[in-house]
Write a protein that holds these residues in place. Sequence first.
Motif, PDB file in Angstrom:
ATOM      1  N   ALA A  34     -14.365   1.291  -3.285  1.00 39.05           N
ATOM      2  CA  ALA A  34     -14.677   2.210  -2.075  1.00 39.05           C
ATOM      3  C   ALA A  34     -13.352   3.238  -2.267  1.00 39.05           C
ATOM      4  O   ALA A  34     -13.857   4.179  -1.545  1.00 39.05           O
ATOM      5  N   GLN A  35     -12.336   2.950  -2.809  1.00 36.37           N
ATOM      6  CA  GLN A  35     -11.224   4.036  -2.907  1.00 36.37           C
ATOM      7  C   GLN A  35     -11.676   4.907  -4.039  1.00 36.37           C
ATOM      8  O   GLN A  35     -11.281   6.246  -3.488  1.00 36.37           O
ATOM      9  N   ARG A  36     -11.793   4.592  -5.054  1.00 37.79           N
ATOM     10  CA  ARG A  36     -12.108   5.931  -6.036  1.00 37.79           C
ATOM     11  C   ARG A  36     -13.363   6.687  -6.062  1.00 37.79           C
ATOM     12  O   ARG A  36     -14.487   5.932  -5.563  1.00 37.79           O
ATOM     13  N   GLY A  68      -7.389   5.072   5.213  1.00 35.34           N
ATOM     14  CA  GLY A  68      -7.121   6.179   4.077  1.00 35.34           C
ATOM     15  C   GLY A  68      -5.879   5.827   3.340  1.00 35.34           C
ATOM     16  O   GLY A  68      -5.478   6.620   2.638  1.00 35.34           O
ATOM     17  N   THR A  70      -4.029   3.318   0.182  1.00 37.61           N
ATOM     18  CA  THR A  70      -4.518   2.760  -1.051  1.00 37.61           C
ATOM     19  C   THR A  70      -4.652   1.406  -1.046  1.00 37.61           C
ATOM     20  O   THR A  70      -3.788   0.706  -0.259  1.00 37.61           O
ATOM     21  N   ILE A  71      -5.444   0.637  -1.698  1.00 35.57           N
ATOM     22  CA  ILE A  71      -5.647  -1.039  -1.691  1.00 35.57           C
ATOM     23  C   ILE A  71      -4.627  -1.552  -2.398  1.00 35.57           C
ATOM     24  O   ILE A  71      -4.110  -2.751  -2.268  1.00 35.57           O
ATOM     25  N   THR A  78       1.017  -1.214   0.032  1.00 38.31           N
ATOM     26  CA  THR A  78      -0.164  -0.052  -0.073  1.00 38.31           C
ATOM     27  C   THR A  78       0.974   1.256   0.002  1.00 38.31           C
ATOM     28  O   THR A  78       2.015   1.102  -0.079  1.00 38.31           O
ATOM     29  N   TRP A 103     -12.671  -3.167  -2.852  1.00 35.57           N
ATOM     30  CA  TRP A 103     -11.728  -1.857  -1.967  1.00 35.57           C
ATOM     31  C   TRP A 103     -11.444  -0.938  -3.073  1.00 35.57           C
ATOM     32  O   TRP A 103     -11.630   0.284  -2.547  1.00 35.57           O
ATOM     33  N   TYR A 104     -11.227  -1.180  -4.273  1.00 37.73           N
ATOM     34  CA  TYR A 104     -10.972  -0.218  -5.167  1.00 37.73           C
ATOM     35  C   TYR A 104     -12.279   0.579  -5.351  1.00 37.73           C
ATOM     36  O   TYR A 104     -11.902   1.854  -5.405  1.00 37.73           O
ATOM     37  N   SER A 156      -7.185  -5.737   3.868  1.00 38.81           N
ATOM     38  CA  SER A 156      -7.788  -4.814   2.755  1.00 38.81           C
ATOM     39  C   SER A 156      -8.688  -3.864   3.195  1.00 38.81           C
ATOM     40  O   SER A 156      -8.680  -2.774   3.108  1.00 38.81           O
ATOM     41  N   ILE A 216      -8.208   0.571   3.635  1.00 38.87           N
ATOM     42  CA  ILE A 216      -9.196   1.338   3.160  1.00 38.87           C
ATOM     43  C   ILE A 216      -9.645   2.210   4.217  1.00 38.87           C
ATOM     44  O   ILE A 216      -9.773   3.514   4.190  1.00 38.87           O
ATOM     45  N   HIS A 276      -8.898  -7.162  -6.087  1.00 35.77           N
ATOM     46  CA  HIS A 276      -8.952  -5.800  -5.213  1.00 35.77           C
ATOM     47  C   HIS A 276     -10.187  -4.728  -5.701  1.00 35.77           C
ATOM     48  O   HIS A 276     -10.240  -4.051  -5.091  1.00 35.77           O
TER      49      HIS A 276
END
Length: 532
Positions: free
Chosen positions: A503-505, A484, A486-487, A407, A500-501, A477, A481, A497
């Motif tokens: 949720a991130q983008r 804060g 990155t996955i 990460t 979780w991606y 994972s 997230i 991933h």
Amino acid sequence: MSARRERSHWGWGWADKWLDRDARAGMGAQVGAMLGFEGLSPEEPAPLDAIELAAPRVDAPEIDAPITAEPAARIRHTYGKSYRDLVRGFAGDYGAAPDLVALPESEEQVARILAWASEARVAVIPFGGGTSVVGGVEAALDRDHRAVLSLDLTRMDRVLEIEESSMSARIQAGARGPRLEEQLAERGLTLRFFPQSFEHSTLGGWIATRAGGHFATVYTHIDDLTLATRTLTPRGPMETRRLPGSGAGPSPDRMVLGSEGTLGVITEGWMQIRPRPTFRATASVRFDDYDKAVHAVRALSQSGLHPSNCRLLDSREAALSFVANDGSSVLVLGFESADHPLEPWMERALELAEDHGGECPDGATYGTAGEKASGGAAGTWKQAFIEAPYLQNTMVSLGVIADTFETAIPWDRFEALHTAVIRNVRDAMKRACGRGSISCRFTHVYPSGPAPYYTFLAPARRGAELEQWAEIKKAASDTLIAHGATITHHHAVGRTHKPWYEAQRPALFGDALAAAKRTLDPKGVMNPGCLI
Ligand SMILES: Cc1cc2nc3c(=O)[nH]c(=O)nc-3n(C[C@H](O)[C@H](O)[C@H](O)COP(=O)(O)OP(=O)(O)OC[C@H]3O[C@@H](n4cnc5c(N)ncnc54)[C@H](O)[C@@H]3O)c2cc1C
């Protein structure tokens, strides 16, 4: 003539590096003693000729391009090289095998395959070296597609052009690391992009996944070395201009970088190359206190010295790589240049490390062209780094869950993240496996934060290892997230991933990406289920 060297059909790397039973049993005893895992005994992988496949769901089309339904080719293109892939491959589970494998030798052939697949509703999975660790090349079939074709780019592996005044080379996407470097070396040049998977992964795969390479600072991602790209989409070619820089709108290369085969097939890249380094310097610095080591690395990352290597191993990682076994954390430092001696840079870096409690009793080692400057702990670490993926093959055969995740996080949030990762992953290993071990190293560092890379090992229950692994992976994972981070810093999104991606983008960015995909790939045949 020497026999052709075969790659393992299920595990990492060359088949001839697979250890015999006794060697694996010995390794089991060693790992068991180190980590307190009991009863590790090696099992054997399913042999290639015993693997059963379902019949292909489509026939190879009659178009001018090499396409095969041969079982060995389908098996070798089923999975990447994640822990999950290795376990399934070891067990002989190839239910996800693609129906067809194409091995194009030219762009014209790639274009014909994409046109046929779009018409025939056949999913196309671009396949470079197949070293994805995130399910990026797995031929998962969905209801919109009749069948799956794996599109192997490795026959397109030439350096096509070198423009020396701009230090740029036009390289075909299917070139694996050694093939690419050997062609550049004929002119004394290099890309100097050495991911751990260098020997088996390709330029196209690196661009498609935004891979992270050799340099621990500054030129860490392949993005930093990509000047222009050429991509064949189902709608036609998309080629960008080779420019040293440009402020003309959002960058089209940035859309291709990290596209993971979902928008089209990258066929070429113009890459920033450099002269091979003549000066090298390495040193390893020991710290009794991990927090002080972290502060030293932060100071280094913000010093403007830009070491090429700046890998901080925590005490467990240092022990597992046979670098130190006295509870100290070790910073492996390196500088390189094709232009100037490196003593002032290294000396200042060591001063900074010492200011934070680091000790380098042996001092630095310096080397010039042809000499190695990586003896001592730095050399030991490098050797362990190269051999680690083979160790994962052995761990699978011994029934040990062995995986990594990585990460990146700003400095101000590193400590909270790190504490939570260690706690939550340990708890998950305890729940799923009864016990386990987790270690950390920094693979890359930026002025604004580190990229920590975690390795976990836990005893598996044979037959249940994928459920056990999934519980640990989810805990890791979720923690990334929630804090804060990155996955992924450089392992890509793939299928593994994706939740979780998402949720991130930003959600709107997801919509924009999906719209770009609909434009370039209207029938949705490019790597469906991956990333988007
Ligand atoms: C032991 C090991 C060590 C690793 N070390 C590193 C490391 O140090 N740094 C790092 O960044 N990663 C590392 N990885 C992950 C992996 O090697 C990278 O993701 C690499 O970039 C994948 O390259 P590849 O050619 O094998 O691509 P593949 O695995 O074949 O494909 C990866 C993804 O890219 C797409 N793709 C491949 N080629 C093309 C193309 N020409 N056009 C469009 N899409 C394409 C695929 O469809 C897939 O989605 C490691 C993996 C392993 C198993």
